[in-house]
Design a protein around this motif. Sequence first.
Motif, PDB file in Angstrom:
ATOM      1  N   PHE A 194       0.812  -1.234   0.000  1.00 45.32           N
ATOM      2  CA  PHE A 194       0.000   0.000   0.000  1.00 45.32           C
ATOM      3  C   PHE A 194       0.841   1.278   0.000  1.00 45.32           C
ATOM      4  N   THR A 220      -2.292  -3.625  -3.449  1.00 47.95           N
ATOM      5  CA  THR A 220      -3.166  -2.446  -3.496  1.00 47.95           C
ATOM      6  C   THR A 220      -4.547  -2.876  -3.005  1.00 47.95           C
ATOM      7  N   TRP A 221      -5.389  -1.913  -2.671  1.00 50.33           N
ATOM      8  CA  TRP A 221      -6.748  -2.250  -2.226  1.00 50.33           C
ATOM      9  C   TRP A 221      -7.669  -2.441  -3.414  1.00 50.33           C
ATOM     10  N   GLN A 222      -8.571  -3.413  -3.332  1.00 52.09           N
ATOM     11  CA  GLN A 222      -9.711  -3.496  -4.255  1.00 52.09           C
ATOM     12  C   GLN A 222     -10.688  -2.373  -3.886  1.00 52.09           C
ATOM     13  N   ASN A 228     -14.450  -4.440   0.544  1.00 51.12           N
ATOM     14  CA  ASN A 228     -13.792  -4.363   1.855  1.00 51.12           C
ATOM     15  C   ASN A 228     -14.812  -4.218   2.976  1.00 51.12           C
ATOM     16  N   PHE A 233      -7.999   3.936  -2.887  1.00 51.42           N
ATOM     17  CA  PHE A 233      -8.547   3.068  -3.938  1.00 51.42           C
ATOM     18  C   PHE A 233      -8.046   3.452  -5.329  1.00 51.42           C
ATOM     19  N   ALA A 289      -7.295   0.323  -7.571  1.00 54.64           N
ATOM     20  CA  ALA A 289      -8.253  -0.736  -7.250  1.00 54.64           C
ATOM     21  C   ALA A 289      -8.652  -1.550  -8.480  1.00 54.64           C
ATOM     22  N   ALA A 329     -11.207  -8.462   3.579  1.00 55.54           N
ATOM     23  CA  ALA A 329     -10.623  -7.305   2.891  1.00 55.54           C
ATOM     24  C   ALA A 329     -10.229  -7.746   1.490  1.00 55.54           C
ATOM     25  N   ILE A 373      -7.942  -7.328  -1.651  1.00 60.26           N
ATOM     26  CA  ILE A 373      -6.670  -6.722  -2.091  1.00 60.26           C
ATOM     27  C   ILE A 373      -6.311  -7.226  -3.484  1.00 60.26           C
TER      28      ILE A 373
END
Length: 275
Positions: free
Chosen positions: A119, A148-150, A155, A182, A185, A266, A268
Amino acid sequence: VTEPNVDQRADWNCGSGLRWAADADRRDRVLAPVLDALLAAAELQAGEELVDIGCGCGAATLAAAERLGAGAALGVDIARTMLDIARQRAVGIQRVSFLEADAQTVRFEQTFDVAISRFGTLFFDDPVGAFRNIRGALRDGGRLCIATWQPLEANEWLTLPGSVLRRFAEIPPGHGTDAEMFSQAGPAHVEAMLSQAGWRDVRVHSEIVELPMGADAAEAADYLATTGPGRRIMQEIDVDDHPAALAAVADALVPFVRDGAVRMSAGINIVHGRF
Ligand SMILES: C[S@@+](CC[C@H](N)C(=O)[O-])C[C@H]1O[C@@H](n2cnc3c(N)ncnc32)[C@H](O)[C@@H]1O
């Protein structure tokens, strides 16, 4: 010419950075499953040299270094407050070092086999330029492996407390969702961005991990209301209502207690690229 990433440098050296540094061990416990997924995907080999982009307090740099044997790990970050913690954590550990620099523009003095990040790549004001710069620090055959975050909807650890907290204040729908968090994402967007930056064989593997948010519902509610989007929504709630809001979040978390922790899903992405 405006200096790149000025706002991010200010935020990570003050507001966000101070909060992370003050709570580094807890954040690392919560995010440990992401680190596990990242390191499993990175397939590090003994003897490799690694750079950790936006290393913060150094958890990924240090964990990676353990797998590199005679290799070496360098953590890069713009936030001195966080690097101070990273350096304290690294005392007595060989072949780990930290550099205060902007990963988007720094001229690295050495080359690496692999660049990782948990991140730490989400905040560049010129992401294509930044990923091109990072690519320039890798040797032929080098690789990129970042988490990285979806999108928010993937989440549960954010949407569930967010929806409870919103009952306590008039908050417009998009508020409290964090654009940078995001910013990488969508797989198609990430693939296009990295290809434009010169990376080959770009692959985005989306997975769901379970984050331990705290030992019990009250501890998890405290974490979720003091971090990221939850913290921003909390700021919109009348201070007199904070205890009730926290209690409501804690109530909603009770069903998620399992094996000694509140565990929430979560989404990711693990993103791979080749030099
Ligand atoms: C969400 S934190 C993640 C920290 C760390 N990777 C971890 O997982 O604990 C994002 C980090 O990226 C760093 N960062 C943001 N923009 C940066 C830039 N342009 N160059 C280097 N680091 C940057 C921040 O200072 C912060 O430490």
